[in-house]
Design a protein around this motif. Structure first.
Motif, PDB file in Angstrom:
ATOM      1  N   PRO A  66    -123.165 -31.306  97.110  1.00 41.16           N
ATOM      2  CA  PRO A  66    -124.480 -31.961  97.207  1.00 41.16           C
ATOM      3  C   PRO A  66    -124.490 -33.213  98.159  1.00 41.16           C
ATOM      4  O   PRO A  66    -123.808 -34.241  97.573  1.00 41.16           O
ATOM      5  CB  PRO A  66    -125.477 -32.121  95.916  1.00 41.16           C
ATOM      6  N   THR A  68    -127.791 -36.097  99.556  1.00 45.85           N
ATOM      7  CA  THR A  68    -128.160 -36.434  98.629  1.00 45.85           C
ATOM      8  C   THR A  68    -129.740 -37.253  99.080  1.00 45.85           C
ATOM      9  O   THR A  68    -129.197 -38.619 100.325  1.00 45.85           O
ATOM     10  CB  THR A  68    -128.092 -37.731  98.491  1.00 45.85           C
ATOM     11  N   ASP A  72    -139.448 -37.456  99.704  1.00 39.46           N
ATOM     12  CA  ASP A  72    -139.393 -36.206  98.869  1.00 39.46           C
ATOM     13  C   ASP A  72    -138.194 -34.860  99.160  1.00 39.46           C
ATOM     14  O   ASP A  72    -138.046 -34.568 100.051  1.00 39.46           O
ATOM     15  CB  ASP A  72    -140.692 -35.655  98.908  1.00 39.46           C
ATOM     16  N   THR A  73    -138.389 -33.705  98.022  1.00 36.47           N
ATOM     17  CA  THR A  73    -136.976 -33.219  98.064  1.00 36.47           C
ATOM     18  C   THR A  73    -137.912 -31.828  97.499  1.00 36.47           C
ATOM     19  O   THR A  73    -138.756 -31.865  96.291  1.00 36.47           O
ATOM     20  CB  THR A  73    -135.651 -32.957  97.766  1.00 36.47           C
ATOM     21  N   ASN A  75    -136.298 -28.927  95.461  1.00 34.47           N
ATOM     22  CA  ASN A  75    -134.709 -28.787  95.092  1.00 34.47           C
ATOM     23  C   ASN A  75    -134.851 -27.226  94.428  1.00 34.47           C
ATOM     24  O   ASN A  75    -136.025 -25.944  94.136  1.00 34.47           O
ATOM     25  CB  ASN A  75    -134.694 -29.499  93.766  1.00 34.47           C
ATOM     26  N   SER A  76    -133.681 -26.246  94.029  1.00 37.23           N
ATOM     27  CA  SER A  76    -132.926 -24.907  94.037  1.00 37.23           C
ATOM     28  C   SER A  76    -133.620 -24.664  92.162  1.00 37.23           C
ATOM     29  O   SER A  76    -133.147 -25.567  92.046  1.00 37.23           O
ATOM     30  CB  SER A  76    -132.076 -24.671  94.392  1.00 37.23           C
ATOM     31  N   VAL A 137    -125.762 -22.676  96.584  1.00 39.79           N
ATOM     32  CA  VAL A 137    -126.270 -23.582  96.804  1.00 39.79           C
ATOM     33  C   VAL A 137    -126.731 -23.757  94.375  1.00 39.79           C
ATOM     34  O   VAL A 137    -126.314 -22.768  94.504  1.00 39.79           O
ATOM     35  CB  VAL A 137    -128.254 -23.764  97.309  1.00 39.79           C
ATOM     36  N   TYR A 139    -127.460 -25.264  90.889  1.00 39.50           N
ATOM     37  CA  TYR A 139    -129.215 -25.680  90.599  1.00 39.50           C
ATOM     38  C   TYR A 139    -129.068 -27.063  90.427  1.00 39.50           C
ATOM     39  O   TYR A 139    -129.008 -27.446  90.994  1.00 39.50           O
ATOM     40  CB  TYR A 139    -129.014 -25.224  88.976  1.00 39.50           C
ATOM     41  N   ASN A 140    -130.498 -26.947  91.082  1.00 38.18           N
ATOM     42  CA  ASN A 140    -130.773 -28.208  91.148  1.00 38.18           C
ATOM     43  C   ASN A 140    -130.584 -28.713  93.482  1.00 38.18           C
ATOM     44  O   ASN A 140    -130.758 -30.256  93.174  1.00 38.18           O
ATOM     45  CB  ASN A 140    -131.049 -29.265  90.604  1.00 38.18           C
ATOM     46  N   SER A 141    -129.649 -28.246  93.700  1.00 36.63           N
ATOM     47  CA  SER A 141    -129.610 -28.790  94.858  1.00 36.63           C
ATOM     48  C   SER A 141    -131.118 -28.942  95.375  1.00 36.63           C
ATOM     49  O   SER A 141    -131.741 -28.539  95.913  1.00 36.63           O
ATOM     50  CB  SER A 141    -128.161 -28.029  94.934  1.00 36.63           C
ATOM     51  N   PRO A 142    -131.258 -30.065  96.705  1.00 32.35           N
ATOM     52  CA  PRO A 142    -132.125 -30.381  97.644  1.00 32.35           C
ATOM     53  C   PRO A 142    -132.120 -29.310  98.441  1.00 32.35           C
ATOM     54  O   PRO A 142    -130.767 -28.778  99.035  1.00 32.35           O
ATOM     55  CB  PRO A 142    -131.894 -31.707  97.846  1.00 32.35           C
ATOM     56  N   LEU A 143    -133.102 -28.434  98.728  1.00 35.41           N
ATOM     57  CA  LEU A 143    -133.686 -27.275 100.155  1.00 35.41           C
ATOM     58  C   LEU A 143    -134.178 -27.684 101.171  1.00 35.41           C
ATOM     59  O   LEU A 143    -133.897 -27.968 102.296  1.00 35.41           O
ATOM     60  CB  LEU A 143    -133.989 -26.144  99.246  1.00 35.41           C
TER      61      LEU A 143
END
Length: 149
Positions: A66, A68, A72-73, A75-76, A137, A139-143
């Protein structure tokens, strides 16, 4: 491949550092994946004759580490495959520099053959789109890296 061989393969896979494994032998296809919870799934396409030993195993490329980002992001909300467009020959939902409204569709995540729309959580400007089209992707990875408006 019989049930005993499959159980042994799952045991070895769970103990390994691999995230995904795909094996095809004769008419049997087995795909093992570890998700966020570490669960393992097995898919067997058709019955195959019993074999004496496990086939040679070649690991499938794992999901990239992932990123970093700063700022602001968005997330998935799930594990799956990210798509920027509704279909292959259509324009992307959003591009870098676009201003979007809360609730506007930003992309799609395919999970278990279901297309899940990812919507903007607030009014914002898209600064960066992190995953490439058709990229897995977590879970919770930035999109998206965004600037709130």
């Amino acid at each position: 491949m019989d049930f005993k061989d499959i159980k042994e393969l799952i045991k070895i896979f769970d103990a390994s550092a691999l995230n995904r494994l795909s094996i095809t032998q004769d008419t049997t296809k087995i795909k093992l994946e570890k998700g966020v919870s570490g669960a393992t799934s097995v898919v067997q396409a058709a019955p195959a004759p019993v074999t004496q030993s496990l086939p040679q195993v070649s690991p499938v490329a794992s999901v990239p580490a992932p990123v970093t980002p700063s700022g602001d992001t968005i997330n998935s909300p799930m594990v799956g495959t990210f798509y920027r467009c509704p279909s292959p020959n259509t324009p992307a939902y959003v591009n870098v520099g676009d201003k979007v409204k809360k609730g506007q569709t930003l992309g799609i995540i395919e999970a278990m053959k279901i297309m899940n729309e990812i919507e903007a959580e607030f009014d914002c400007k898209i600064l960066e789109i992190i995953p490439n089209d058709a990229q897995p992707v977590e879970y919770n990875s930035p999109l998206f890296v965004v600037e709130k408006l």
